[in-house]
Design an enzyme around this catalytic site. Structure first.
Site, short mmCIF file in Angstrom:
data_model
loop_
_atom_site.label_atom_id
_atom_site.label_comp_id
_atom_site.label_asym_id
_atom_site.label_seq_id
_atom_site.Cartn_x
_atom_site.Cartn_y
_atom_site.Cartn_z
N THR A 168 1.35 -7.60 1.29
CA THR A 168 0.87 -6.23 1.39
C THR A 168 -0.04 -6.03 2.61
O THR A 168 -0.64 -6.99 3.10
CB THR A 168 0.01 -5.99 0.11
OG1 THR A 168 0.83 -6.22 -1.01
CG2 THR A 168 -0.62 -4.64 0.04
N VAL A 197 5.53 -0.91 -11.08
CA VAL A 197 4.47 -0.40 -10.20
C VAL A 197 3.38 -1.46 -10.14
O VAL A 197 2.92 -1.95 -11.18
CB VAL A 197 3.91 0.94 -10.74
CG1 VAL A 197 2.70 1.37 -9.92
CG2 VAL A 197 4.99 2.02 -10.70
N GLY A 222 0.07 -8.17 -8.13
CA GLY A 222 -0.41 -6.89 -8.61
C GLY A 222 -0.75 -6.83 -10.09
O GLY A 222 -1.72 -6.17 -10.48
N1 GLY Z 1 -0.17 -6.38 -4.46
C1 GLY Z 1 1.11 -5.84 -4.31
C2 GLY Z 1 1.90 -5.84 -5.53
O1 GLY Z 1 1.74 -6.69 -6.39
O2 GLY Z 1 2.75 -4.99 -5.66
#
Ligand code: GLY
Length: 309
Positions: A168, A197, A222
């Site tokens: 990211t 998401v 995430g």
């Molecule tokens: N940090 C990015 C994701 O896990 O989508």
């Protein structure tokens, strides 16, 4: 500090032969961001432009270079926010070159904080954004990765953060007029389920910002960053009187201890700069009116920078 910028290009196990690409990408973005700062631009415009540059660089998992999901499609998330609790966020967006521009359009639209999937596409079309082909975002290496892990029933997306891969992008900016902004963009995780998401578009997880305090941007796996509410957690430590550096370190310590998560955070505000990561590497760059341009990727680079913080 009167003004400054901090950037990250992902917290992962970045391979040795890919370090230079990361450092070059961060260097280009930092040069652009700092020159825009010196020219008295607005924090939000700077944060957006820096993230656009990083999205266009195939080194990073954002825009061009995004991972493929379990169906072999690209689904991207992005967020942009300012220190007045104004936010634009987009999730599960297919096939646009620069998701951060669509997040910015949502920020300017002011009729929603977040749009996802088909709704985000309708919104983007109405504003004249052109969809690109998946091939425009696809780096050959990612197709190879997808074809390999597609057959690997044991692969789970969190493995990507322990393996040689990419990350990211994010930027936090404090401009000469004291305005702050944060922008983050991601292609998510490899082989993620469709519709997944991540932390990036969630205010408090992938990014957080409060006036006269700090802007924070996160990177990493995430699911764990959401559980830790990692970016807001940095502010919680800051509110208890810790420095920006201590606040980021404590938040990453919480991530490690409480959710066994993998990732990193960057933070910046009038009281200074902070960064921390528990992955082997995180590409980062910082420059302020008090700190000369500093680019790093290893824990020892972070320790070196920390001496100035
Ligand atoms: N940090 C990015 C994701 O896990 O989508």
């Amino acid at each position: 500090m009167k003004y400054g910028i901090i950037i990250h290009g992902g917290a992962w196990d970045i391979p040795d032969n890919f370090v230079d690409n990361h450092l070059d990408g961060i260097n280009n973005a930092l040069k652009l961001g700092y020159s825009l700062l010196e020219d008295n631009n607005n924090a939000i415009d700077i944060a957006e432009k820096v993230v656009v540059l990083l999205e266009n660089d195939p080194t990073f998992d954002a825009g061009k270079g995004s991972f493929l999901n379990a169906l072999g499609k690209v689904e991207m998330d992005a967020i942009i926010a300012t220190d007045d609790y104004k936010i634009g966020s987009v999730a599960a967006l297919n096939n646009y070159s620069n998701p951060i521009k669509i997040a910015r359009a949502i920020y300017d639209f002011d009729g929603a904080v977040m749009l996802v999937g088909e709704g985000a596409k309708i919104f983007a079309e109405q504003l004249g954004f052109q969809q690109c082909k998946v091939e425009d975002l696809l780096v050959g290496r990612e197709l190879e990765r997808y074809l390999k892990i597609k057959k690997d029933a044991t692969f789970v997306p969190k493995d990507a953060f322990r393996r040689k891969t990419r990350g990211t992008v994010g930027a936090v900016v404090l401009d000469k007029k004291g305005r702050m902004a944060v922008a983050v963009s991601t292609g998510g995780t490899p082989k993620k389920p469709p519709g997944r998401v991540g932390d990036t578009p969630l205010f408090g997880a992938g990014a957080y910002i409060e006036k006269d305090k700090l802007g924070v941007a996160a990177t990493g796996y995430g699911e764990d960053l959401i559980k830790a509410l990692i970016s807001k957690r940095v502010l919680d430590f800051f509110d208890r009187g810790l420095s920006p550096l201590e606040s980021t370190e404590q938040a990453i310590s919480f991530l490690s201890k409480n959710v066994q998560g993998l990732g990193g955070v960057i933070a910046l505000g009038k009281k200074g700069v902070g960064l921390a990561f528990n992955t082997p590497r995180m590409a980062f760059g910082v420059q302020t009116d008090e700190i000369d341009s500093f680019i790093g990727i290893n824990q020892k680079d972070k320790e070196e920078l920390s001496k100035q913080l």
